[in-house]
Scaffold this motif. Structure first.
Motif, PDB file in Angstrom:
ATOM      1  N   ARG A  17      34.093 -58.850  87.158  1.00 62.06           N
ATOM      2  CA  ARG A  17      35.115 -59.509  87.542  1.00 62.06           C
ATOM      3  C   ARG A  17      34.882 -60.789  88.566  1.00 62.06           C
ATOM      4  N   VAL A  18      33.985 -60.260  89.325  1.00 60.06           N
ATOM      5  CA  VAL A  18      33.307 -61.255  90.647  1.00 60.06           C
ATOM      6  C   VAL A  18      32.635 -62.194  89.908  1.00 60.06           C
ATOM      7  N   ALA A  19      31.614 -61.773  88.925  1.00 60.30           N
ATOM      8  CA  ALA A  19      31.057 -63.046  88.018  1.00 60.30           C
ATOM      9  C   ALA A  19      31.985 -63.901  87.397  1.00 60.30           C
ATOM     10  N   GLU A  20      33.239 -63.288  86.816  1.00 67.19           N
ATOM     11  CA  GLU A  20      33.878 -64.132  86.023  1.00 67.19           C
ATOM     12  C   GLU A  20      34.744 -65.195  87.080  1.00 67.19           C
ATOM     13  N   ALA A  21      35.055 -64.650  88.236  1.00 68.22           N
ATOM     14  CA  ALA A  21      35.562 -65.516  89.246  1.00 68.22           C
ATOM     15  C   ALA A  21      34.724 -66.645  89.680  1.00 68.22           C
ATOM     16  N   ARG A  22      33.686 -66.509  89.914  1.00 69.59           N
ATOM     17  CA  ARG A  22      32.646 -67.323  90.287  1.00 69.59           C
ATOM     18  C   ARG A  22      32.457 -68.303  89.151  1.00 69.59           C
ATOM     19  N   ARG A  23      32.294 -68.090  87.970  1.00 68.58           N
ATOM     20  CA  ARG A  23      32.273 -68.807  86.646  1.00 68.58           C
ATOM     21  C   ARG A  23      33.605 -69.716  86.674  1.00 68.58           C
ATOM     22  N   ILE A  24      34.599 -69.475  86.800  1.00 67.52           N
ATOM     23  CA  ILE A  24      35.836 -70.011  86.768  1.00 67.52           C
ATOM     24  C   ILE A  24      35.851 -71.031  88.096  1.00 67.52           C
ATOM     25  N   GLU A  25      35.645 -70.715  89.272  1.00 68.16           N
ATOM     26  CA  GLU A  25      35.121 -71.643  90.406  1.00 68.16           C
ATOM     27  C   GLU A  25      34.395 -72.793  90.122  1.00 68.16           C
ATOM     28  N   ARG A  48      47.274 -76.341  97.355  1.00 68.70           N
ATOM     29  CA  ARG A  48      48.655 -76.711  97.100  1.00 68.70           C
ATOM     30  C   ARG A  48      49.280 -75.909  96.192  1.00 68.70           C
ATOM     31  N   ALA A  49      48.854 -75.091  95.179  1.00 68.62           N
ATOM     32  CA  ALA A  49      49.490 -74.276  93.968  1.00 68.62           C
ATOM     33  C   ALA A  49      48.653 -73.081  93.925  1.00 68.62           C
ATOM     34  N   LEU A  50      49.457 -72.132  93.497  1.00 74.29           N
ATOM     35  CA  LEU A  50      49.097 -70.675  93.274  1.00 74.29           C
ATOM     36  C   LEU A  50      49.340 -70.563  91.812  1.00 74.29           C
ATOM     37  N   VAL A  51      48.328 -70.304  91.058  1.00 71.06           N
ATOM     38  CA  VAL A  51      48.591 -70.148  89.707  1.00 71.06           C
ATOM     39  C   VAL A  51      48.099 -68.802  89.177  1.00 71.06           C
ATOM     40  N   GLN A  52      48.448 -68.250  88.177  1.00 68.49           N
ATOM     41  CA  GLN A  52      47.802 -66.806  87.836  1.00 68.49           C
ATOM     42  C   GLN A  52      48.031 -67.129  86.270  1.00 68.49           C
ATOM     43  N   ALA A  53      47.246 -66.267  85.307  1.00 63.19           N
ATOM     44  CA  ALA A  53      46.924 -66.028  84.070  1.00 63.19           C
ATOM     45  C   ALA A  53      46.231 -64.639  83.819  1.00 63.19           C
ATOM     46  N   ALA A  54      46.671 -64.203  82.298  1.00 61.02           N
ATOM     47  CA  ALA A  54      46.107 -62.830  82.254  1.00 61.02           C
ATOM     48  C   ALA A  54      44.523 -62.703  81.955  1.00 61.02           C
ATOM     49  N   THR A  55      43.941 -64.019  81.686  1.00 58.44           N
ATOM     50  CA  THR A  55      42.444 -64.017  81.285  1.00 58.44           C
ATOM     51  C   THR A  55      41.859 -65.006  82.105  1.00 58.44           C
ATOM     52  N   PRO A  56      40.623 -65.011  82.230  1.00 61.58           N
ATOM     53  CA  PRO A  56      39.772 -66.038  83.187  1.00 61.58           C
ATOM     54  C   PRO A  56      39.913 -67.385  82.472  1.00 61.58           C
TER      55      PRO A  56
END
Length: 71
Positions: A17-25, A48-56
């Motif tokens: 999950r950490v690697a996926e977060a860094r990939r998206i960043e 400015r905006a907080l967004v969420q989703a089920a997958t990276p």
């Protein structure tokens, strides 16, 4: 007595999950994390905006949509 699943490999999801977060960043910018209590991916977009989703990958789409709305 051993059960049938005792020899099953255990995978720690945290590094994945950490690697996926860094990939998206790296791809979309912003601050990205996985919400362990919500089970969703989150991003703070341009402070400015907080967004969420089920997958990276869907989170990446949500980040871009938030930027389009802000423009």
């Amino acid at each position: 007595m051993r059960g049938p699943l005792e020899d099953t490999a255990k995978v720690d999801p945290v590094p994945i999950r950490v690697a996926e977060a860094r990939r998206i960043e790296a791809r979309y910018g912003g601050v990205v994390w996985f919400g362990y209590f919500t089970g969703l991916w989150w991003a703070l977009v341009d402070r400015r905006a907080l967004v969420q989703a089920a997958t990276p990958d869907r989170l990446g789409e949500a980040i871009m949509a938030a930027r389009r709305r802000a423009a």
